[in-house]
Design a protein around this motif. Structure first.
Motif, mmCIF file in Angstrom:
data_model
loop_
_atom_site.group_PDB
_atom_site.id
_atom_site.type_symbol
_atom_site.label_atom_id
_atom_site.label_comp_id
_atom_site.label_asym_id
_atom_site.label_seq_id
_atom_site.Cartn_x
_atom_site.Cartn_y
_atom_site.Cartn_z
ATOM 1 N N PHE A 1 10.823 18.632 105.140
ATOM 2 C CA PHE A 1 9.909 18.444 104.008
ATOM 3 C C PHE A 1 10.650 18.526 102.674
ATOM 4 O O PHE A 1 10.241 17.898 101.700
ATOM 5 C CB PHE A 1 8.748 19.431 104.075
ATOM 6 C CG PHE A 1 7.651 18.994 104.999
ATOM 7 C CD1 PHE A 1 6.873 17.875 104.702
ATOM 8 C CD2 PHE A 1 7.390 19.678 106.177
ATOM 9 C CE1 PHE A 1 5.866 17.451 105.559
ATOM 10 C CE2 PHE A 1 6.378 19.264 107.039
ATOM 11 C CZ PHE A 1 5.619 18.144 106.730
ATOM 12 N N ARG A 2 11.753 19.267 102.628
ATOM 13 C CA ARG A 2 12.565 19.268 101.408
ATOM 14 C C ARG A 2 13.214 17.898 101.209
ATOM 15 O O ARG A 2 13.380 17.435 100.064
ATOM 16 C CB ARG A 2 13.613 20.375 101.473
ATOM 17 C CG ARG A 2 13.022 21.773 101.310
ATOM 18 C CD ARG A 2 14.090 22.830 101.053
ATOM 19 N NE ARG A 2 14.896 23.086 102.230
ATOM 20 C CZ ARG A 2 14.589 23.974 103.176
ATOM 21 N NH1 ARG A 2 13.474 24.682 103.087
ATOM 22 N NH2 ARG A 2 15.403 24.156 104.208
ATOM 23 N N TYR A 3 13.575 17.244 102.310
ATOM 24 C CA TYR A 3 14.081 15.868 102.209
ATOM 25 C C TYR A 3 13.004 14.930 101.658
ATOM 26 O O TYR A 3 13.275 14.102 100.791
ATOM 27 C CB TYR A 3 14.558 15.369 103.576
ATOM 28 C CG TYR A 3 14.731 13.880 103.642
ATOM 29 C CD1 TYR A 3 15.781 13.256 102.979
ATOM 30 C CD2 TYR A 3 13.817 13.077 104.326
ATOM 31 C CE1 TYR A 3 15.934 11.877 103.004
ATOM 32 C CE2 TYR A 3 13.961 11.711 104.367
ATOM 33 C CZ TYR A 3 15.014 11.114 103.697
ATOM 34 O OH TYR A 3 15.152 9.754 103.716
ATOM 35 N N VAL A 4 11.769 15.080 102.163
ATOM 36 C CA VAL A 4 10.663 14.264 101.659
ATOM 37 C C VAL A 4 10.463 14.529 100.171
ATOM 38 O O VAL A 4 10.260 13.600 99.380
ATOM 39 C CB VAL A 4 9.366 14.549 102.443
ATOM 40 C CG1 VAL A 4 8.200 13.761 101.842
ATOM 41 C CG2 VAL A 4 9.531 14.199 103.920
ATOM 42 N N GLU A 5 10.532 15.782 99.768
ATOM 43 C CA GLU A 5 10.403 16.153 98.359
ATOM 44 C C GLU A 5 11.420 15.400 97.500
ATOM 45 O O GLU A 5 11.075 14.817 96.463
ATOM 46 C CB GLU A 5 10.579 17.664 98.206
ATOM 47 C CG GLU A 5 10.821 18.169 96.796
ATOM 48 C CD GLU A 5 9.600 18.162 95.910
ATOM 49 O OE1 GLU A 5 9.747 18.357 94.692
ATOM 50 O OE2 GLU A 5 8.485 17.945 96.430
ATOM 51 N N ARG A 6 12.669 15.390 97.922
ATOM 52 C CA ARG A 6 13.711 14.679 97.160
ATOM 53 C C ARG A 6 13.427 13.186 97.107
ATOM 54 O O ARG A 6 13.662 12.530 96.087
ATOM 55 C CB ARG A 6 15.090 14.934 97.786
ATOM 56 C CG ARG A 6 15.557 16.376 97.672
ATOM 57 C CD ARG A 6 17.032 16.514 98.042
ATOM 58 N NE ARG A 6 17.305 16.127 99.422
ATOM 59 C CZ ARG A 6 17.227 16.957 100.462
ATOM 60 N NH1 ARG A 6 16.843 18.225 100.289
ATOM 61 N NH2 ARG A 6 17.524 16.526 101.689
ATOM 62 N N SER A 7 12.890 12.650 98.180
ATOM 63 C CA SER A 7 12.595 11.211 98.242
ATOM 64 C C SER A 7 11.446 10.825 97.336
ATOM 65 O O SER A 7 11.333 9.663 96.924
ATOM 66 C CB SER A 7 12.268 10.809 99.688
ATOM 67 O OG SER A 7 13.347 11.090 100.553
ATOM 68 N N LEU A 8 10.564 11.778 97.033
ATOM 69 C CA LEU A 8 9.396 11.495 96.197
ATOM 70 C C LEU A 8 9.645 11.738 94.714
ATOM 71 O O LEU A 8 8.759 11.495 93.892
ATOM 72 C CB LEU A 8 8.208 12.357 96.647
ATOM 73 C CG LEU A 8 7.481 11.903 97.915
ATOM 74 C CD1 LEU A 8 6.503 12.970 98.383
ATOM 75 C CD2 LEU A 8 6.753 10.576 97.685
ATOM 76 N N GLN A 9 10.835 12.181 94.362
ATOM 77 C CA GLN A 9 11.132 12.431 92.953
ATOM 78 C C GLN A 9 10.932 11.143 92.149
ATOM 79 O O GLN A 9 11.463 10.097 92.485
ATOM 80 C CB GLN A 9 12.573 12.922 92.781
ATOM 81 C CG GLN A 9 12.828 14.283 93.384
ATOM 82 C CD GLN A 9 12.039 15.394 92.691
ATOM 83 O OE1 GLN A 9 11.885 15.398 91.474
ATOM 84 N NE2 GLN A 9 11.541 16.327 93.483
ATOM 85 N N ASP A 10 10.123 11.247 91.091
ATOM 86 C CA ASP A 10 9.863 10.111 90.196
ATOM 87 C C ASP A 10 9.193 8.931 90.903
ATOM 88 O O ASP A 10 9.323 7.789 90.473
ATOM 89 C CB ASP A 10 11.161 9.633 89.511
ATOM 90 C CG ASP A 10 11.838 10.755 88.735
ATOM 91 O OD1 ASP A 10 11.133 11.509 88.042
ATOM 92 O OD2 ASP A 10 13.073 10.869 88.844
#
Length: 201
Positions: A133-142
């Motif tokens: 989920f931290r990977y998903v978080e980075r992917s959703l930046q901006d």
């Protein structure tokens, strides 16, 4: 069409996509413990895998597996732009997300939720999911949605996994982009309609 589903299960993803597409369908709830539908049908005869979702088409044929079903539905209504057309690199990026959600998130959650999974291994699974989920978080930046400016079938699939993460009380603290994305997704009319139809709100 008929969608065989269980409230809050992974079948919520195609349920959302059906409503996003504006397609006419009948919702049929399944008791997965007894393997029987709300109409007292033997579910094994409908889907020999004994799992949801299953989509019965108008000709009586059955399509299973969420990843396949959401692609089929999106291609029925290309004007809704839930999946880019064949040949588009965006389409394959979306399919990559569907594969990641299915293999890295969904499969791990299933093991976490099984009663016979040892507690020490559940801790490993929880840590693995929190990392993903931290990977998903980075992917959703901006980004507004996984694919950028448009809600896609991948967002519908991820939405179910975030609901499961909340139910499992995973540590999602500080994942502000994911939290904002989840709020946006929850407010979509099709998502609200699906949640209401499944008795989840």
């Amino acid at each position: 069409m008929k969608l065989f589903c269980k409230a809050g299960a992974c079948s919520l993803s195609p349920h959302i996509v059906l409503r996003e597409c504006g397609l006419d369908f009948t919702q049929v709830n399944v008791d997965l413990t007894q393997k029987v539908t709300e109409r007292s049908e033997d579910y094994w005869l409908i889907n020999p895998k004994g799992q949801v979702p299953a989509l019965e088409l108008d000709d009586g044929s059955i399509l299973t597996e969420s990843v396949a079903i959401v692609q089929y539905l999106a291609d029925l209504k290309p004007d809704r732009q839930l999946l880019a057309p064949p040949g588009s690199l965006t389409r394959y990026h979306t399919l990559a997300w569907l594969s990641f959600i299915s293999s890295e998130l969904h499969k791990t959650f299933i093991a976490l939720f099984q009663s016979d999974t040892p507690e020490d291994y559940k801790a490993v699974l929880r840590a693995r999911l929190e990392q993903q989920f931290r990977y998903v978080e980075r992917s959703l930046q901006d980004k507004q949605w996984l694919m950028g400016l448009r809600f896609s079938v991948a967002d519908a699939s991820l939405y179910v996994m975030v609901r499961w993460a909340q139910a499992a009380q995973l540590d999602l603290a500080g994942l502000t982009a994911l939290e904002a994305w989840f709020h946006r997704t929850s407010q979509r009319p099709a998502v609200q309609a699906a949640l209401n139809a499944e008795g989840l709100v």
